[in-house]
Design a protein around this motif. Sequence first.
Motif, PDB file in Angstrom:
ATOM      1  N   PHE A 133       0.842  -1.202   0.000  1.00  0.00           N
ATOM      2  CA  PHE A 133       0.000   0.000   0.000  1.00  0.00           C
ATOM      3  C   PHE A 133       0.877   1.252   0.000  1.00  0.00           C
ATOM      4  N   ASP A 199      -8.586   2.407  10.232  1.00  0.00           N
ATOM      5  CA  ASP A 199      -8.071   2.980   8.983  1.00  0.00           C
ATOM      6  C   ASP A 199      -7.730   1.873   7.980  1.00  0.00           C
ATOM      7  N   ARG A 203      -9.427   1.850   4.381  1.00  0.00           N
ATOM      8  CA  ARG A 203      -8.559   1.858   3.192  1.00  0.00           C
ATOM      9  C   ARG A 203      -9.018   0.822   2.161  1.00  0.00           C
TER      10      ARG A 203
END
Length: 482
Positions: A133, A199, A203
């Motif tokens: 990522f 998060d 994401r």
Amino acid sequence: MATQKMLGFVHTDQRMPEKREAEIRRQDFNEIYARFTDKGAVEQANRCSQCGVPFCQVHCPVSNNIPDWLKLTAEGRLEEAYELSQATNNLPEICGRICPQDRLCEGNCTIEQSTHGTVTIGAVEKYITDTAFDKGWVKPIVPRIEREQSVAIIGAGPAGLAAADQLRKKGYQVHVYDRYDRVGGLLMYGIPGFKLEKDVVIRRWKLLEEGGVKFHLGVEIGRNTDMRTLRAQHDAVLIATGVYKARDLGGPGSGLDGIVPALDYLTASNRKSLGDTVLDFETGKLNAKGKKVVVIGGGDTAMDCVRTAIRQGAMSVKCVYRRDRKNMPGSQRETANAEEEGVEFVWQTAPEGFTGDAHVTGVKAFKMHMGVADATGRQTPMPIEGSNFTMDADLVIKALGFDPEDIPTLFGVPELKVSRWGTVQVKYATMMTNLDGVFAAGDIVRGASLVVWGIKDGRDAAVGIHNYIQAKIAQGVAVAAE
């Protein structure tokens, strides 16, 4: 030289990523493990023995190619390692964090069995995907072709997300319906941030949206719409709701205030962490601060509850379980983390009732001894006569597992077949129910289980849905030709 970068277990000890000290981590809901450094990940991946029969892979529900991506990591070929990791798992960054590896891949690692200490597979998996990522290697879905056929998925949990990902890759128009206001299901609201920071889930949600998956949030089937409408609007429907009905515990005083289901408690805590206003938290009903907390149960949900209570500032936290430690269903790693953080485990103890007038003040219990093994080989707990005692409690959390809701009634399809436990019945070769074009996957089929099994079922259901739709198209073409 690269081919020699394995078998490091003979000279390199097992090492997990850095773990925050218990006294520090109990002050917040952040994840307790750091990410491996590049050097640490290479060093630990290098410990893999590359055995001929990879028991780690055999015991992984999604059959991750673990030895291969460990070897690629050890050789510094990290982008290739990511591609291999995500080829079998739609949520590798989540599984790396929350899978009970000690019961699955790591627990069956060959070098673990030979007393050298398992390869830290989960931590390497997390490192690979988080790095991917960061490096921009993780891209939104871009189907090679766009198909006009659409699929409705009920439930935005692990099974629903995995199926959505797979179907969108094939070009289908994917619509995910969920009754909550955020995507993730139990990933968002059931699992605390110290195991899975939100998060990470957000994401993945946004990535799926960028790839063309359409989410319809705050939509409850049976209230905002029904199954018949979805079947009319879409070419196939997948039921991936999970199981949410809490198992109850009877006995005298079980209706007292202060006795709450685990999911209500965890959802309130997670919503609070997400910045929501939670009335039951503000009033103290679902807040452990300053209270003597007793959690009943020995699974992973119980571990989530006791560790949440510690972080909320409970005066004391006890976990009551009727069997001994080696027979508990929860992760041993999570149990050890809970002990480090100050949780007291009351083993071989079963509740029989509760004390209090309007609000609970104590849990009445008795001690158990481990009897003969049952048909599964697991010892059966038996009560010890005259061992009754009472534990003080201001808040009692029931973490006894979950059962399915009445899906046929809720969805307005009484003809949908369910098992005697209430789980939706499917033909496992196709994952289709007795209703044409209606499929099911995840906990609503197998009962309360692991996230990784939900992913496996979602992937299998996507294959069944694709084959079903293509067969319908072929059938229509054949009829037209006649």
